[in-house]
Write a protein that holds these residues in place. Sequence first.
Motif, PDB file in Angstrom:
ATOM      1  N   THR A 201      14.800  -9.981 -22.964  1.00 15.48           N
ATOM      2  CA  THR A 201      14.505 -11.085 -22.037  1.00 15.48           C
ATOM      3  C   THR A 201      14.406 -10.588 -20.598  1.00 15.48           C
ATOM      4  O   THR A 201      13.633 -11.130 -19.802  1.00 15.48           O
ATOM      5  CB  THR A 201      15.564 -12.197 -22.134  1.00 15.48           C
ATOM      6  N   SER A 202      15.163  -9.549 -20.254  1.00 15.99           N
ATOM      7  CA  SER A 202      15.084  -8.992 -18.907  1.00 15.99           C
ATOM      8  C   SER A 202      13.735  -8.319 -18.680  1.00 15.99           C
ATOM      9  O   SER A 202      13.140  -8.434 -17.609  1.00 15.99           O
ATOM     10  CB  SER A 202      16.221  -7.995 -18.675  1.00 15.99           C
ATOM     11  N   ASP A 205      11.283 -11.099 -18.329  1.00 14.74           N
ATOM     12  CA  ASP A 205      11.494 -11.778 -17.057  1.00 14.74           C
ATOM     13  C   ASP A 205      10.839 -11.006 -15.911  1.00 14.74           C
ATOM     14  O   ASP A 205      10.264 -11.590 -14.997  1.00 14.74           O
ATOM     15  CB  ASP A 205      12.993 -11.947 -16.807  1.00 14.74           C
ATOM     16  N   GLU A 206      10.931  -9.685 -15.955  1.00  9.15           N
ATOM     17  CA  GLU A 206      10.299  -8.856 -14.926  1.00  9.15           C
ATOM     18  C   GLU A 206       8.783  -8.988 -14.965  1.00  9.15           C
ATOM     19  O   GLU A 206       8.103  -8.703 -13.977  1.00  9.15           O
ATOM     20  CB  GLU A 206      10.701  -7.390 -15.098  1.00  9.15           C
ATOM     21  N   TYR A 209       7.742 -13.751 -17.504  1.00  8.56           N
ATOM     22  CA  TYR A 209       7.796 -14.590 -18.697  1.00  8.56           C
ATOM     23  C   TYR A 209       9.222 -15.085 -18.898  1.00  8.56           C
ATOM     24  O   TYR A 209      10.177 -14.292 -18.828  1.00  8.56           O
ATOM     25  CB  TYR A 209       7.375 -13.794 -19.936  1.00  8.56           C
ATOM     26  N   LYS A 210       9.385 -16.376 -19.156  1.00  7.27           N
ATOM     27  CA  LYS A 210      10.683 -16.951 -19.483  1.00  7.27           C
ATOM     28  C   LYS A 210      10.695 -17.232 -20.980  1.00  7.27           C
ATOM     29  O   LYS A 210      10.187 -18.256 -21.437  1.00  7.27           O
ATOM     30  CB  LYS A 210      10.925 -18.245 -18.697  1.00  7.27           C
TER      31      LYS A 210
END
Length: 319
Positions: A201-202, A205-206, A209-210
């Motif tokens: 997810t990190s 996220d970068e 994208y959530k």
Amino acid sequence: MMEGRIWAESTLGVGSRFHFTLKTRQAAGKLKPFLHPNIPEIVGKRILVVENNPASSQALSDFCSGWGAKVDSVKSVSDAIGWIAVGRTYDIALVDSNLPGDTPLEFAKYVRNRYDKQTLPLILIAPPNDRHPKDTVRELYNLYLTKPITRSRLFDSLMTVLGELNLLTIRPEITQNKLGERLPLRILLAEDNPINQIVATSILDEMAYKADVAENGREVIEMLRKKPYHVIFMDMQMPEMDGLEATRRIREEFPADRQPVIIAMTANAMDSGKQECLAAGMNDYISKPILPETVEAALQHWCSKTAIATGNHHATAHA
């Protein structure tokens, strides 16, 4: 036909052992590792394997050394204590529950009198019906891992225990490239391991994208019924329903306009594993550890701007 033989030895109430022999020839050249060896969390770590079964000991050692660890293997608790007593230091120890002589709990008590869980983490490897007291095991060991041990489950366990999350270091060229702003996608991450969830997810996220997260295949199907996703990153081994079964169900039960791109995530990088993924209906396959450039390349390859712009719920594959 391979000039070998296969046989079984079975004792009622105890268990079975299966054996086979076959003739092979030595492979030419250096074999490629199953995984990219440069895994920041594991490279250079000193791992102690305490296992008296030669085949299991060899498998654990090969997995760990293939990821860049330095491995010592011993057959008993007394041998393990001997190494520690003379000053050998380790970053983690893998301990089988069925050892001759002293028990794994006695070994853990010896270690805990000298090192805390952070200084020397311990993982107990045991059969599902192991009789060691669970409360005592949790007090002394960092993690309890049930057999059979696969490469993927061992990798996830080591990542969980070591937990340094060096893989969260995103490369500058990736952080500056906000793919999600140019190619908006609804992404579902199917992964039961909390450390791997954070890593994936990190990375997403970068890229702006959530991602939503599901912890098993059943949750994936339930979430897909409520909300269409363009892409699912699907872990192969999850509780309740694994990634292969979840993919088959999705391909069978959902209409064409609700079919997502499904990308497998696994530590098993053998060709047979990839073929198994594709046969189940997955579109692609990426190996753990999940790297930013690999995720970006997969999204760019499988997801077209046209499909998103026209409002289709499924991404389209490039020929």
